[in-house]
Design a protein around this motif. Structure first.
Motif, PDB file in Angstrom:
ATOM      1  N   HIS A 254     -11.546 -11.389  -1.357  1.00 44.84           N
ATOM      2  CA  HIS A 254     -11.664 -12.400  -0.311  1.00 44.84           C
ATOM      3  C   HIS A 254     -12.280 -11.872   0.984  1.00 44.84           C
ATOM      4  O   HIS A 254     -12.451 -12.628   1.936  1.00 44.84           O
ATOM      5  N   LEU A 255     -12.646 -10.592   0.961  1.00 45.25           N
ATOM      6  CA  LEU A 255     -13.379 -10.026   2.095  1.00 45.25           C
ATOM      7  C   LEU A 255     -14.849  -9.819   1.746  1.00 45.25           C
ATOM      8  O   LEU A 255     -15.593  -9.213   2.508  1.00 45.25           O
ATOM      9  N   LYS A 256     -15.243 -10.336   0.574  1.00 44.19           N
ATOM     10  CA  LYS A 256     -16.611 -10.158   0.097  1.00 44.19           C
ATOM     11  C   LYS A 256     -17.356 -11.492   0.064  1.00 44.19           C
ATOM     12  O   LYS A 256     -16.770 -12.561   0.198  1.00 44.19           O
ATOM     13  N   GLU A 257     -18.671 -11.407  -0.151  1.00 41.57           N
ATOM     14  CA  GLU A 257     -19.505 -12.594  -0.290  1.00 41.57           C
ATOM     15  C   GLU A 257     -19.178 -13.301  -1.606  1.00 41.57           C
ATOM     16  O   GLU A 257     -18.660 -12.666  -2.538  1.00 41.57           O
ATOM     17  N   PRO A 258     -19.479 -14.613  -1.713  1.00 43.19           N
ATOM     18  CA  PRO A 258     -19.052 -15.406  -2.870  1.00 43.19           C
ATOM     19  C   PRO A 258     -19.334 -14.800  -4.245  1.00 43.19           C
ATOM     20  O   PRO A 258     -18.443 -14.776  -5.103  1.00 43.19           O
ATOM     21  N   ALA A 259     -20.545 -14.325  -4.488  1.00 40.95           N
ATOM     22  CA  ALA A 259     -20.881 -13.806  -5.814  1.00 40.95           C
ATOM     23  C   ALA A 259     -20.017 -12.595  -6.167  1.00 40.95           C
ATOM     24  O   ALA A 259     -19.462 -12.506  -7.271  1.00 40.95           O
ATOM     25  N   GLU A 260     -19.897 -11.653  -5.226  1.00 36.52           N
ATOM     26  CA  GLU A 260     -19.070 -10.466  -5.470  1.00 36.52           C
ATOM     27  C   GLU A 260     -17.598 -10.837  -5.527  1.00 36.52           C
ATOM     28  O   GLU A 260     -16.832 -10.260  -6.300  1.00 36.52           O
ATOM     29  N   ARG A 261     -17.192 -11.823  -4.732  1.00 35.24           N
ATOM     30  CA  ARG A 261     -15.801 -12.274  -4.733  1.00 35.24           C
ATOM     31  C   ARG A 261     -15.384 -12.744  -6.118  1.00 35.24           C
ATOM     32  O   ARG A 261     -14.354 -12.336  -6.643  1.00 35.24           O
ATOM     33  N   ILE A 262     -16.199 -13.598  -6.735  1.00 38.23           N
ATOM     34  CA  ILE A 262     -15.869 -14.122  -8.058  1.00 38.23           C
ATOM     35  C   ILE A 262     -15.838 -13.003  -9.088  1.00 38.23           C
ATOM     36  O   ILE A 262     -14.960 -12.957  -9.956  1.00 38.23           O
ATOM     37  N   ALA A 263     -16.786 -12.074  -8.993  1.00 32.47           N
ATOM     38  CA  ALA A 263     -16.819 -10.949  -9.937  1.00 32.47           C
ATOM     39  C   ALA A 263     -15.549 -10.107  -9.828  1.00 32.47           C
ATOM     40  O   ALA A 263     -14.981  -9.678 -10.847  1.00 32.47           O
ATOM     41  N   LEU A 264     -15.075  -9.867  -8.609  1.00 33.13           N
ATOM     42  CA  LEU A 264     -13.858  -9.078  -8.418  1.00 33.13           C
ATOM     43  C   LEU A 264     -12.629  -9.818  -8.908  1.00 33.13           C
ATOM     44  O   LEU A 264     -11.710  -9.220  -9.484  1.00 33.13           O
ATOM     45  N   LEU A 265     -12.579 -11.120  -8.686  1.00 33.63           N
ATOM     46  CA  LEU A 265     -11.450 -11.913  -9.175  1.00 33.63           C
ATOM     47  C   LEU A 265     -11.424 -11.919 -10.703  1.00 33.63           C
ATOM     48  O   LEU A 265     -10.344 -11.866 -11.310  1.00 33.63           O
ATOM     49  N   ARG A 266     -12.583 -11.980 -11.323  1.00 31.62           N
ATOM     50  CA  ARG A 266     -12.633 -11.917 -12.788  1.00 31.62           C
ATOM     51  C   ARG A 266     -12.157 -10.549 -13.281  1.00 31.62           C
ATOM     52  O   ARG A 266     -11.458 -10.452 -14.284  1.00 31.62           O
ATOM     53  N   ARG A 267     -12.567  -9.500 -12.575  1.00 30.14           N
ATOM     54  CA  ARG A 267     -12.136  -8.159 -12.993  1.00 30.14           C
ATOM     55  C   ARG A 267     -10.620  -8.031 -12.882  1.00 30.14           C
ATOM     56  O   ARG A 267      -9.969  -7.488 -13.775  1.00 30.14           O
ATOM     57  N   SER A 268     -10.058  -8.530 -11.797  1.00 27.14           N
ATOM     58  CA  SER A 268      -8.613  -8.488 -11.639  1.00 27.14           C
ATOM     59  C   SER A 268      -7.928  -9.207 -12.793  1.00 27.14           C
ATOM     60  O   SER A 268      -6.970  -8.695 -13.399  1.00 27.14           O
ATOM     61  N   LEU A 269      -8.417 -10.391 -13.112  1.00 29.47           N
ATOM     62  CA  LEU A 269      -7.839 -11.171 -14.211  1.00 29.47           C
ATOM     63  C   LEU A 269      -7.957 -10.425 -15.530  1.00 29.47           C
ATOM     64  O   LEU A 269      -6.984 -10.322 -16.297  1.00 29.47           O
ATOM     65  N   ASN A 270      -9.128  -9.875 -15.815  1.00 27.05           N
ATOM     66  CA  ASN A 270      -9.336  -9.191 -17.091  1.00 27.05           C
ATOM     67  C   ASN A 270      -8.480  -7.936 -17.223  1.00 27.05           C
ATOM     68  O   ASN A 270      -7.945  -7.644 -18.303  1.00 27.05           O
ATOM     69  N   LEU A 271      -8.347  -7.186 -16.130  1.00 24.34           N
ATOM     70  CA  LEU A 271      -7.504  -5.990 -16.162  1.00 24.34           C
ATOM     71  C   LEU A 271      -6.054  -6.354 -16.455  1.00 24.34           C
ATOM     72  O   LEU A 271      -5.378  -5.722 -17.281  1.00 24.34           O
ATOM     73  N   ARG A 272      -5.574  -7.379 -15.808  1.00 23.49           N
ATOM     74  CA  ARG A 272      -4.181  -7.782 -15.973  1.00 23.49           C
ATOM     75  C   ARG A 272      -3.916  -8.331 -17.373  1.00 23.49           C
ATOM     76  O   ARG A 272      -2.879  -8.040 -17.984  1.00 23.49           O
ATOM     77  N   ALA A 273      -4.852  -9.118 -17.865  1.00 27.55           N
ATOM     78  CA  ALA A 273      -4.688  -9.680 -19.204  1.00 27.55           C
ATOM     79  C   ALA A 273      -4.669  -8.579 -20.256  1.00 27.55           C
ATOM     80  O   ALA A 273      -3.860  -8.610 -21.199  1.00 27.55           O
ATOM     81  N   ALA A 274      -5.550  -7.588 -20.106  1.00 30.88           N
ATOM     82  CA  ALA A 274      -5.619  -6.488 -21.069  1.00 30.88           C
ATOM     83  C   ALA A 274      -4.343  -5.666 -21.083  1.00 30.88           C
ATOM     84  O   ALA A 274      -3.942  -5.131 -22.123  1.00 30.88           O
ATOM     85  N   LEU A 275      -3.671  -5.584 -19.942  1.00 30.51           N
ATOM     86  CA  LEU A 275      -2.443  -4.799 -19.828  1.00 30.51           C
ATOM     87  C   LEU A 275      -1.209  -5.600 -20.206  1.00 30.51           C
ATOM     88  O   LEU A 275      -0.111  -5.047 -20.301  1.00 30.51           O
ATOM     89  N   GLY A 276      -1.362  -6.889 -20.409  1.00 26.40           N
ATOM     90  CA  GLY A 276      -0.214  -7.728 -20.762  1.00 26.40           C
ATOM     91  C   GLY A 276       0.728  -7.991 -19.611  1.00 26.40           C
ATOM     92  O   GLY A 276       1.905  -8.284 -19.820  1.00 26.40           O
ATOM     93  N   ALA A 277       0.196  -7.891 -18.380  1.00 28.46           N
ATOM     94  CA  ALA A 277       1.016  -8.141 -17.186  1.00 28.46           C
ATOM     95  C   ALA A 277       1.010  -9.650 -16.925  1.00 28.46           C
ATOM     96  O   ALA A 277       0.126 -10.165 -16.237  1.00 28.46           O
ATOM     97  N   ARG A 278       1.989 -10.357 -17.476  1.00 30.23           N
ATOM     98  CA  ARG A 278       1.897 -11.810 -17.502  1.00 30.23           C
ATOM     99  C   ARG A 278       1.958 -12.487 -16.136  1.00 30.23           C
ATOM    100  O   ARG A 278       1.104 -13.329 -15.835  1.00 30.23           O
ATOM    101  N   PRO A 279       2.930 -12.195 -15.271  1.00 29.74           N
ATOM    102  CA  PRO A 279       2.946 -12.873 -13.971  1.00 29.74           C
ATOM    103  C   PRO A 279       1.686 -12.600 -13.164  1.00 29.74           C
ATOM    104  O   PRO A 279       1.152 -13.501 -12.505  1.00 29.74           O
TER     105      PRO A 279
END
Length: 227
Positions: free
Chosen positions: A158-183
């Motif tokens: 949320h401190l980045k420009e829109p394109a990079e912001r979405i990419a970082l949010l996707r990375r966060s989601l993918n990392l968490r999903a891969a680790l099975g961190a449900r909340p």
């Protein structure tokens, strides 16, 4: 048996089964683990504050874990506006500063990250927050700690420009999903959905996906808008 109980509790913690995780821990269990789970339960569900505070109070107050968790409790009271105390802002920063001076580099990284969140969400100090986030990210990357990285990039986005912001949010989601961190995965789905355009089909799909899970896990700051 203690080691086995600890393993089971950590797995349940990762799934957001905080009550079950605490129930598994016997009287000889690591008090720091008990406190971490209790604080996470409070943070996600915004319930049982007294139990979390009691678990933290049982720790050595001079330990980095106690300092970090005490600071997190103070920060969360401010963030959620749940009976904030006059000294919460000062207590939070003091705790993060003390924890950041510990000899454990990963512990220092988490303290830097949480300190950045305090500056970001409470002080609206984007420049100060960015510096803390970048320091934390260097440490997470050094140790190849995807779970830790998922937290940092979620806020850094949320401190980045829109394109990079979405990419970082996707990375966060993918990392968490891969680790099975449900909340954390549910929270990442919500964060990504909220940043996508209102007419984006993915936004609707993510919203439809995360809402039932948020209700099942009783994630207070995600279900508040659903009631």
């Amino acid at each position: 048996m203690v080691a086995e109980d600890t393993y089971v509790a950590r797995r349940l913690h990762l799934l957001g089964e905080w009550d079950a995780a605490l129930a598994v821990l016997g009287p000889d269990a690591d008090p720091e683990l008990r406190a971490e789970i209790a604080v996470d339960r409070w943070f996600f569900q915004i319930e049982r504050h007294e139990e979390a505070e009691k678990a933290v109070a049982a720790l050595d107050p001079a330990s980095p874990t106690a300092q970090l968790l005490t600071a997190r409790m103070a920060y969360s009271r401010l963030l959620f506006r749940r009976d904030p105390r006059a000294d919460d802002r000062a207590v939070a920063e003091a705790g993060y500063r003390a924890a950041a001076q510990s000899g454990d580099e990963l512990q220092r990284g988490w303290a830097e990250y949480h300190w950045g969140v305090l500056l970001d969400n409470i002080d609206d100090d984007a420049a100060g927050a960015l510096e803390r986030y970048e320091t934390a990210l260097e440490i997470a990357t050094k140790y190849d700690d995807g779970y830790f990285e998922s937290y940092i990039v979620r806020h850094l986005a949320h401190l980045k420009e829109p394109a990079e912001r979405i990419a970082l949010l996707r990375r966060s989601l993918n990392l968490r999903a891969a680790l099975g961190a449900r909340p954390q995965t549910v929270a990442a789905q919500a964060a990504l959905a909220n940043d996508l355009p209102t007419d984006d089909p993915e936004r609707a799909e993510l919203t439809q996906t995360y809402r039932p899970a948020a209700e099942e896990l009783h994630i207070g700051w995600l279900t508040a808008d659903l009631n």
